[in-house]
Motif scaffolding. Sequence first.
Motif, PDB file in Angstrom:
ATOM      1  N   ASN A  49      -8.360  12.355  19.039  1.00 43.91           N
ATOM      2  CA  ASN A  49      -7.947  13.452  17.824  1.00 43.91           C
ATOM      3  C   ASN A  49      -9.084  14.702  18.234  1.00 43.91           C
ATOM      4  O   ASN A  49      -8.446  15.819  18.170  1.00 43.91           O
ATOM      5  CB  ASN A  49      -8.294  12.888  16.651  1.00 43.91           C
ATOM      6  CG  ASN A  49      -8.195  13.844  15.569  1.00 43.91           C
ATOM      7  OD1 ASN A  49      -7.233  14.355  15.257  1.00 43.91           O
ATOM      8  ND2 ASN A  49      -9.221  14.291  14.930  1.00 43.91           N
ATOM      9  N   GLY A  50     -10.188  14.372  18.881  1.00 46.19           N
ATOM     10  CA  GLY A  50     -11.110  15.370  19.235  1.00 46.19           C
ATOM     11  C   GLY A  50     -10.517  16.372  20.413  1.00 46.19           C
ATOM     12  O   GLY A  50     -10.615  17.523  20.352  1.00 46.19           O
ATOM     13  N   ALA A  51      -9.953  15.614  21.209  1.00 39.10           N
ATOM     14  CA  ALA A  51      -9.263  16.312  22.616  1.00 39.10           C
ATOM     15  C   ALA A  51      -8.081  16.970  22.027  1.00 39.10           C
ATOM     16  O   ALA A  51      -7.997  18.266  22.381  1.00 39.10           O
ATOM     17  CB  ALA A  51      -8.777  15.113  23.388  1.00 39.10           C
ATOM     18  N   ARG A  52      -7.211  16.790  21.223  1.00 37.80           N
ATOM     19  CA  ARG A  52      -6.178  17.572  20.540  1.00 37.80           C
ATOM     20  C   ARG A  52      -6.708  18.785  20.103  1.00 37.80           C
ATOM     21  O   ARG A  52      -6.020  19.724  20.081  1.00 37.80           O
ATOM     22  CB  ARG A  52      -5.498  16.582  19.389  1.00 37.80           C
ATOM     23  CG  ARG A  52      -4.276  17.291  18.937  1.00 37.80           C
ATOM     24  CD  ARG A  52      -3.676  16.370  17.817  1.00 37.80           C
ATOM     25  NE  ARG A  52      -4.461  16.305  16.661  1.00 37.80           N
ATOM     26  CZ  ARG A  52      -4.700  17.195  15.698  1.00 37.80           C
ATOM     27  NH1 ARG A  52      -3.965  18.342  15.643  1.00 37.80           N
ATOM     28  NH2 ARG A  52      -5.528  16.859  14.681  1.00 37.80           N
ATOM     29  N   ARG A  53      -7.664  18.663  19.215  1.00 35.30           N
ATOM     30  CA  ARG A  53      -8.176  19.945  18.598  1.00 35.30           C
ATOM     31  C   ARG A  53      -8.821  20.900  19.674  1.00 35.30           C
ATOM     32  O   ARG A  53      -8.869  22.119  19.385  1.00 35.30           O
ATOM     33  CB  ARG A  53      -9.339  19.685  17.487  1.00 35.30           C
ATOM     34  CG  ARG A  53      -8.679  18.796  16.242  1.00 35.30           C
ATOM     35  CD  ARG A  53      -9.660  18.694  15.141  1.00 35.30           C
ATOM     36  NE  ARG A  53      -9.161  17.977  13.990  1.00 35.30           N
ATOM     37  CZ  ARG A  53      -8.076  18.513  13.163  1.00 35.30           C
ATOM     38  NH1 ARG A  53      -7.523  19.745  13.279  1.00 35.30           N
ATOM     39  NH2 ARG A  53      -7.724  17.837  12.334  1.00 35.30           N
TER      40      ARG A  53
END
Length: 266
Positions: A257-261
């Motif tokens: 999720n952090g990578a997506r953001r």
Amino acid sequence: MPPPTRSVFDIPKMDCPSEEGMVRMALQGVAGVTSLSFDLHRRQLTAVHQGPTDELLAHLQPLGLGTTLATSSPSGDAAAAAADPAGEARVLKQLLAINALMFVLEIGVGLWAQSTGLIADALDMFADAAVYGLALYAVGRSDALKARAAHLAGWLQLGLALLTLAEVLRRFVFGSEPVSALMMCMGGVALIANAACLILIARQRQAGAHMQASYIFSSSDVIANAGVILAGALVAWTGSRHPDLVIGLVITGVVMNGARRILRLR
């Protein structure tokens, strides 16, 4: 010169180091910004700046974090506008070194112990190291370079997360024998490392609310470490590998999720 403006932004989706790093990079090249203070509990950013507030909002809204302007008013507080970039950079370098070292150690021990929880926690360390490294790299550089650096770190995090997810699925199908003692020992070492990070940030608390926020979000890593230790204890108690697989999935999901953001950063 008119007094600086103090603008408070509500950012509902800013709740982890990756989001704070994204916001910092988005505003790094905006002229006139003298201070950024983060409150992750309230999910707010306070910026002291010269120039129009709309310019800051225009840089923040494309991040997809739901940013809105809460208040904006002239600021006569010179202390709020003050910053200690040298001191903060020194702390960031120390945090980067600790997280990079722990990534290498945890990934090695995780493979040896056949623990997806440790491997995923190592990935979380890498994610934090990437955020700190980007914050240092972006200082004084162009917006284009900042965006490229952010996207590179995002792709690296996503690639590692997918590899970890594949490893969790492989071990679920073909079996594994996680070594609970190694899981708990390495989880304890990681817990000590994150405690050291909290102490380093605490020394800079007087620099402003943004370093206090860094102290708060760094404490979230302790939860992941505690999860690994708990998973190791459950593996030892039940004789089952499933607690290790579950904690591996949870931590991997957080990093993905952090990578997506980060990849949404423009």
